[in-house]
Design an enzyme around this catalytic site. Structure first.
Site, PDB file in Angstrom:
ATOM      1  N   HIS A 110      37.218  45.323  29.560  1.00 55.35           N
ATOM      2  CA  HIS A 110      36.636  44.032  29.941  1.00 55.35           C
ATOM      3  C   HIS A 110      35.725  43.457  28.859  1.00 55.35           C
ATOM      4  CE1 HIS A 110      37.879  45.233  33.980  1.00 55.35           C
ATOM      5  NE2 HIS A 110      37.603  44.013  34.398  1.00 55.35           N
ATOM      6  N   GLU A 139      49.396  36.739  35.388  1.00 56.19           N
ATOM      7  CA  GLU A 139      48.927  35.979  34.227  1.00 56.19           C
ATOM      8  C   GLU A 139      50.061  35.260  33.515  1.00 56.19           C
ATOM      9  OE1 GLU A 139      47.796  38.902  35.081  1.00 56.19           O
ATOM     10  OE2 GLU A 139      45.623  38.612  35.296  1.00 56.19           O
TER      11      GLU A 139
END
Ligand SMILES: Cc1ncc(C[n+]2csc(CCOP(=O)(O)OP(=O)(O)O)c2C)c(N)n1
Lengths: 339, 334
Positions: free
Chosen positions: B141, B72
């Protein structure tokens, strides 16, 4: 003349010597200004490492980009960022190369494609990947050549995850990046062997499948030769190359650092390899330098710096009502950055 | 004062899903400008983890629909570098939870470079990511952290709640010279609605439903819930105005305050945690700017202060819901 032939000429070596002297004297002036509290903030000096910036930058072309760290005065000077603009930045003046908003750690200059000045260790490395990716994707829009992005960082940065993410991306996508790892053996006060399980940094880089080798970073001619080979390889094949430049900083990490983690003997031993006298000796031995020429060079540099300090100190401060300028772009039309 | 007409984008009449609208916006941007490319984890053959980019690889090829490794920080940083060097990248981060691995790049580089360089280097980058809960995906999540990003100077933060906004926000975001973050709520991808005709305005909040008895402020995945709450209240004879923020940074104070001055009451709905939330900021702004128009304290409906739990009943209890929003509105009339 080829670059290799050029490198042995007196004019070329004088230029290398001048750049190293400029960096050294610039920082000596900064250290004085700092002690006199005329400039503030963090000040990380590059004294001892001048051969690295000087040797690498001398092989770069105007269209290449440079990504640097918080120890970047030497990189900026060697790249050709105007001395007066760097000095004004140290004073936080609006005439500074970052309009005074960056200071010592955030020198930026679009004109020489100098992209900072990143004070988060390893934070600039992914940027270099993206700069190179854009060069690749845009093709050669810069006059038919293949630009290289030179990315500087220390041995400490090699322990950061961002370094490894970026190495993987650069090798995977075969991006034109020249990784310049300045291994000065310390990350602040942490010695190489205390920060790395594998202290051969070039070996680690080569595990990503890229060309990597170590260079004597105290010898500007050796650095330049290695960088010439490396940039040729990067430009030719497009794949990244990693140079581990073995060097040493003679001064503390920053002006706040009492330097308790190194012995005087160790520092003295490295000082014996000071890159500036080393080049001078070599030039004298080959009749390329004498006392008068050296004195002239020193005077030229001293005058340049004296003038830079004088104009910097008199430079205007950015008006406070400009405080929130440059947080977002005015006008809403995208400037094309480096394009 | 009379209530304004609810703002709706002009439409072509066609109906599509939020997912397809976003895909169409990417396709159109890539056709229009060869500097635009999409980069992220699994955006290529996989089609994007939320199937937004499905089919784009076939049309644009792997250079421009660029799969990245799980890095990322690396690929967000690469997006910044590419933006600095003349490209117009769209970087997809799977979810806001994972964007924390790239937070250094987003905050210390994307948001700061323009200012730090004295105006020399702007970062025309778009970062898209999903946010939000509601699908029983548990704590790692499901979080809504867009409010944190909305506190960062140098960023523009958008939260499309409708198909029209999913379709219309990308083009102006790409035209913005500075970094723009677009938060797509995971529960919205299958929602459908009319397609707009052309780009939408990024700057203004939208009045999704006009009313005069209370202002319900919401954004993203909470907008449908706020509208459902307004239905509940309408059945009781109270007309709630629903304001969709659309832009979380900058905030459109003018539309908000105009609404509160009409209704004299406000409920702020936010899927972020209550402490230090965007809802806290909006509540403070209403107090600062429209205090004397208020007939009741500003109410907030936020996510309970827990890492989001997996079981449906607990997840539902943690999140703002139409009935908790309606209950908060009722408190303003007590
Ligand atoms: C991410 C991050 N962690 C910690 C620091 C604090 N810090 C500043 S310089 C430095 C040492 C870096 O060493 P190295 O990369 O070898 O560069 P050098 O200073 O030797 O040039 C540290 C830990 C920082 N700036 N950024």
């Amino acid at each position: 003349m080829s670059l290799l032939e050029e490198r042995v000429t007196a004019t070329h070596r004088r230029q290398l010597l001048r750049t190293m002297l400029l960096i050294r004297r610039f920082e000596e002036v900064c250290a004085e200004l700092y002690s006199a509290t005329r400039i503030r903030g963090f000040l990380h000096l590059y004294v001892g490492e001048e051969a690295v910036a000087t040797g690498v930058m001398s092989t770069l072309r105007p269209e290449d980009a440079v990504v640097s760290t918080y120890r970047e005065h030497g990189h900026a000077l060697a790249r050709g960022v105007p001395v007066a603009a760097i000095m004004a930045e140290m004073f936080g003046r609006s005439t500074g190369c970052s309009r005074g908003r960056g200071g010592s750690m955030h020198l930026f200059d679009a004109g020489t494609r100098f992209l900072g000045g990143n004070a988060v260790v390893a934070g600039g490395i992914p940027l270099a990947i993206g700069l190179a990716l854009a060069d690749r994707m845009r093709g050669s829009t810069t006059g038919g050549s293949d630009p290289v992005t030179a990315c500087f960082f220390g041995d400490g940065a090699v322990a950061e995850g961002e370094f490894h993410e970026a190495m993987n991306l650069a090798a995977l996508w075969r991006l034109p990046v020249l990784f310049c790892c300045e291994n000065n053996r310390y990350a602040m006060g942490t010695a190489l062997a205390k920060e790395h399980a594998q202290t051969d940094l070039a070996l680690r880089a080569s595990s990503y499948g890229m060309t990597a080798w170590a260079v004597d970073g105290m010898d500007v001619l050796a650095v330049e030769e290695a960088a010439t080979r490396a940039t040729e390889e990067v430009r030719g094949g497009g794949a990244p190359v990693f140079l581990e430049l073995r060097t040493y900083r003679f001064r503390a990490h920053s002006m706040y650092d009492p330097d308790r983690y190194r012995t005087k003997d160790e520092i003295a031993a490295w000082r014996a390899h000071d890159p500036i006298p080393a080049l001078q000796e070599r030039m004298r031995a080959e009749d390329q330098l004498d006392d008068d020429a050296l004195a002239d060079l020193e005077k030229e540099v001293a005058d340049l710096l004296a003038e830079a300090v004088a104009t910097a100190e008199e430079g205007p401060l950015e008006p406070v009502d400009e405080l929130t300028r440059f947080v977002t772009s005015p006008g809403g039309v995208a400037a094309d950055g480096l394009a | 004062m009379s209530a304004p007409a609810a703002t709706a984008a002009p439409t072509t009449g066609a109906t599509t899903t939020y997912r397809e609208a976003m895909r169409e916006a990417i396709r159109e941007a890539m056709r229009a400008d060869e500097r635009v490319f999409l980069m992220g984890e699994d955006v290529g053959s996989y089609g994007g983890s939320f199937a937004v980019s499905l089919g784009l690889l076939e049309e644009f090829g792997p250079d421009r629909i660029r799969d990245t490794p799980l890095s990322e920080s690396g690929f967000v940083g690469a997006g910044i570098g590419a933006a600095l060097n003349g490209m117009r990248p769209i970087v997809e981060v799977m979810t806001v939870n994972f964007s924390l691995l790239a937070l250094d790049q987003i905050l210390n580089n994307a948001a700061s470079l323009l200012h730090m360089s004295g105006g020399q280097f702007n970062v025309p980058l778009v970062i898209r990511m999903t946010t939000g809960a509601g699908r029983q995906l548990a704590a790692q999540h499901s979080h809504s952290l867009e409010g944190w990003y909305a506190s960062i100077p140098g960023l523009r933060v958008l939260a499309p709640a409708t198909v029209a906004d999913a379709r219309g926000m990308l083009a102006p975001a790409l035209a913005d010279p500075d970094p723009v973050l677009i938060f797509e709520h995971g529960s919205l991808y299958n929602s459908s609605g009319p397609l707009p005709d052309g780009p939408v305005e990024l700057e203004r909040a939208a009045v999704r439903r006009a009313g005069d008895a209370v202002t319900i402020v919401a954004y993203g995945g909470c907008v449908p819930k706020a509208l459902a709450a307004a239905d509940l209240l309408a059945a009781e004879g109270r007309s709630a105005e629903v304001v969709d923020l659309r832009s979380l940074r900058p905030l459109d104070d003018a539309t908000l305050m105009a609404s509160v001055r009409r209704t004299h009451r406000a409920v702020v709905v936010d899927e972020g945690w209550r402490t230090g939330s965007l809802a806290a900021e909006i509540s403070a702004r209403i107090t600062e700017q429209a205090f004397f128009a208020l007939d009741a304290p500003v109410e907030r409906v936020c996510t309970a202060e827990v890492p989001l739990p997996y079981p449906r009943h607990l997840e539902e209890a943690a999140l703002p819901q139409p009935d908790t929003i309606a209950a908060a509105a009722r408190r303003t009339w007590e």
